[in-house]
Design an enzyme around this catalytic site. Structure first.
Site, PDB file in Angstrom:
ATOM      1  N   PHE A   1      -5.880   7.334   6.470  1.00  0.00           N
ATOM      2  CA  PHE A   1      -6.267   6.006   6.928  1.00  0.00           C
ATOM      3  C   PHE A   1      -5.145   4.971   6.786  1.00  0.00           C
ATOM      4  O   PHE A   1      -5.347   3.785   7.032  1.00  0.00           O
ATOM      5  CB  PHE A   1      -7.529   5.525   6.194  1.00  0.00           C
TER       6      PHE A   1
ATOM      7  N   ASN B   1     -13.217  -4.148   3.908  1.00  0.00           N
ATOM      8  CA  ASN B   1     -13.955  -4.519   2.698  1.00  0.00           C
ATOM      9  C   ASN B   1     -13.561  -5.866   2.108  1.00  0.00           C
ATOM     10  O   ASN B   1     -13.668  -6.105   0.920  1.00  0.00           O
ATOM     11  CB  ASN B   1     -13.899  -3.392   1.661  1.00  0.00           C
TER      12      ASN B   1
ATOM     13  N   HIS C   1      -9.204  -7.742  -1.837  1.00  0.00           N
ATOM     14  CA  HIS C   1      -8.448  -6.820  -2.679  1.00  0.00           C
ATOM     15  C   HIS C   1      -8.272  -7.431  -4.062  1.00  0.00           C
ATOM     16  O   HIS C   1      -8.142  -8.645  -4.195  1.00  0.00           O
ATOM     17  CB  HIS C   1      -7.054  -6.576  -2.070  1.00  0.00           C
TER      18      HIS C   1
ATOM     19  N   ARG D   1     -17.885  -7.637  -2.388  1.00  0.00           N
ATOM     20  CA  ARG D   1     -18.026  -6.601  -1.364  1.00  0.00           C
ATOM     21  C   ARG D   1     -19.492  -6.245  -1.141  1.00  0.00           C
ATOM     22  O   ARG D   1     -19.916  -5.990  -0.022  1.00  0.00           O
ATOM     23  CB  ARG D   1     -17.222  -5.357  -1.770  1.00  0.00           C
TER      24      ARG D   1
ATOM     25  N   ARG E   1     -11.992  -7.122 -10.757  1.00  0.00           N
ATOM     26  CA  ARG E   1     -12.460  -5.948 -10.015  1.00  0.00           C
ATOM     27  C   ARG E   1     -13.994  -5.840 -10.063  1.00  0.00           C
ATOM     28  O   ARG E   1     -14.623  -5.429  -9.108  1.00  0.00           O
ATOM     29  CB  ARG E   1     -11.831  -4.669 -10.586  1.00  0.00           C
TER      30      ARG E   1
ATOM     31  N   TYR F   1       0.814  -1.204   0.000  1.00  0.00           N
ATOM     32  CA  TYR F   1       0.000   0.000   0.000  1.00  0.00           C
ATOM     33  C   TYR F   1       0.856   1.266   0.000  1.00  0.00           C
ATOM     34  O   TYR F   1       0.393   2.329   0.439  1.00  0.00           O
ATOM     35  CB  TYR F   1      -0.952  -0.009   1.191  1.00  0.00           C
TER      36      TYR F   1
ATOM     37  N   THR G   1     -15.007  -0.077  -3.944  1.00  0.00           N
ATOM     38  CA  THR G   1     -14.216  -0.030  -2.705  1.00  0.00           C
ATOM     39  C   THR G   1     -15.098   0.157  -1.482  1.00  0.00           C
ATOM     40  O   THR G   1     -14.919  -0.509  -0.465  1.00  0.00           O
ATOM     41  CB  THR G   1     -13.216   1.150  -2.785  1.00  0.00           C
TER      42      THR G   1
HETATM   43  P1  RTP Z   1      -7.806  -2.437  -2.703  1.00  0.00           P
HETATM   44  O1  RTP Z   1      -6.510  -1.797  -3.173  1.00  0.00           O
HETATM   45  O2  RTP Z   1      -7.754  -2.947  -1.292  1.00  0.00           O
HETATM   46  O3  RTP Z   1      -8.350  -3.460  -3.679  1.00  0.00           O
HETATM   47  O4  RTP Z   1      -8.895  -1.304  -2.681  1.00  0.00           O
HETATM   48  P2  RTP Z   1      -9.259  -0.303  -3.838  1.00  0.00           P
HETATM   49  O5  RTP Z   1      -8.281  -0.328  -4.965  1.00  0.00           O
HETATM   50  O6  RTP Z   1     -10.686  -0.605  -4.186  1.00  0.00           O
HETATM   51  O7  RTP Z   1      -9.143   1.082  -3.041  1.00  0.00           O
HETATM   52  P3  RTP Z   1      -7.874   1.999  -2.687  1.00  0.00           P
HETATM   53  O8  RTP Z   1      -8.268   3.396  -2.929  1.00  0.00           O
HETATM   54  O9  RTP Z   1      -6.627   1.465  -3.319  1.00  0.00           O
HETATM   55  O10 RTP Z   1      -7.769   1.822  -1.109  1.00  0.00           O
HETATM   56  C1  RTP Z   1      -7.112   0.706  -0.544  1.00  0.00           C
HETATM   57  C2  RTP Z   1      -7.862   0.231   0.672  1.00  0.00           C
HETATM   58  O11 RTP Z   1      -7.767   1.255   1.677  1.00  0.00           O
HETATM   59  C3  RTP Z   1      -8.903   1.171   2.491  1.00  0.00           C
HETATM   60  N1  RTP Z   1      -9.540   2.475   2.538  1.00  0.00           N
HETATM   61  N2  RTP Z   1     -10.001   2.980   3.662  1.00  0.00           N
HETATM   62  N3  RTP Z   1     -11.148   4.694   5.589  1.00  0.00           N
HETATM   63  C4  RTP Z   1     -11.139   5.091   4.320  1.00  0.00           C
HETATM   64  O12 RTP Z   1     -11.594   6.134   3.936  1.00  0.00           O
HETATM   65  C5  RTP Z   1     -10.512   4.186   3.349  1.00  0.00           C
HETATM   66  N4  RTP Z   1     -10.377   4.409   2.049  1.00  0.00           N
HETATM   67  C6  RTP Z   1      -9.759   3.322   1.536  1.00  0.00           C
HETATM   68  C7  RTP Z   1      -9.858   0.142   1.891  1.00  0.00           C
HETATM   69  O13 RTP Z   1      -9.663  -1.101   2.586  1.00  0.00           O
HETATM   70  C8  RTP Z   1      -9.361   0.019   0.473  1.00  0.00           C
HETATM   71  O14 RTP Z   1      -9.700  -1.240  -0.043  1.00  0.00           O
END
Ligand code: RTP
Length: 128
Positions: free
Chosen positions: A37, A92, A95, A82, A65, A29, A71
């Site tokens: 966060f 969630n 990934h 999800r 996806r 990450y 997300t």
């Molecule tokens: P991922 O990488 O886990 O598949 O998720 P994603 O692409 O759909 O979303 P991303 O923007 O890359 O965010 C990674 C993970 O961070 C957590 N998150 N928490 N508390 C918040 O506002 C927040 N926003 C994102 C989520 O677990 C997200 O999957």
């Protein structure tokens, strides 16, 4: 054939704790390190074992996806993973890589020794 990295997150597994994966989580990450966060996200990801997978198939990054869903579970449709199982954006469940290039990087990070070079005999029945 395209590959994508898929990981079932701790609340999808709910067992034990694996401290060594902190380093992986930070790398995985890294692009989110400036987000408010970020620390909570790392705590969550290392709070238990995860199930890491490589899926392979036509346009699998996009289709993976789509199966996973948006997300934020508030936005993820019923029928997506999800949408059916997640309740909170910070929990969630799963990934999936968001692009072919990030899939390549993530597969390299999580499977440094590589993945089996297999080819399914089913491909001719699945794809034209
Ligand atoms: P991922 O990488 O886990 O598949 O998720 P994603 O692409 O759909 O979303 P991303 O923007 O890359 O965010 C990674 C993970 O961070 C957590 N998150 N928490 N508390 C918040 O506002 C927040 N926003 C994102 C989520 O677990 C997200 O999957």
């Amino acid at each position: 054939m395209e590959q994508t990295f898929i990981m079932i997150k701790p609340d999808g597994v709910q067992r034990g704790h694996v401290g060594e994966i902190i380093a992986f989580a930070e790398k995985h990450y890294a692009d989110l390190s400036s987000k408010p966060f970020f620390n909570g996200l790392l705590d969550y990801i290392v709070s238990g074992p995860v199930v890491a997978m490589v899926w392979e198939g036509k346009n699998v990054v996009t289709t993976g996806r789509k199966s996973i869903g948006a997300t934020n579970p508030t936005d993820s449709a019923p029928g997506t993973i999800r949408g059916d199982f997640a309740i909170d954006i910070g929990r969630n469940v799963i990934h999936g890589s968001d692009a072919v290039e990030s899939a390549r990087k993530e597969i390299g990070l999580w499977f440094p020794e590589g993945v089996a070079n297999w080819s399914s005999i089913l491909h001719p029945w699945i794809y034209e």
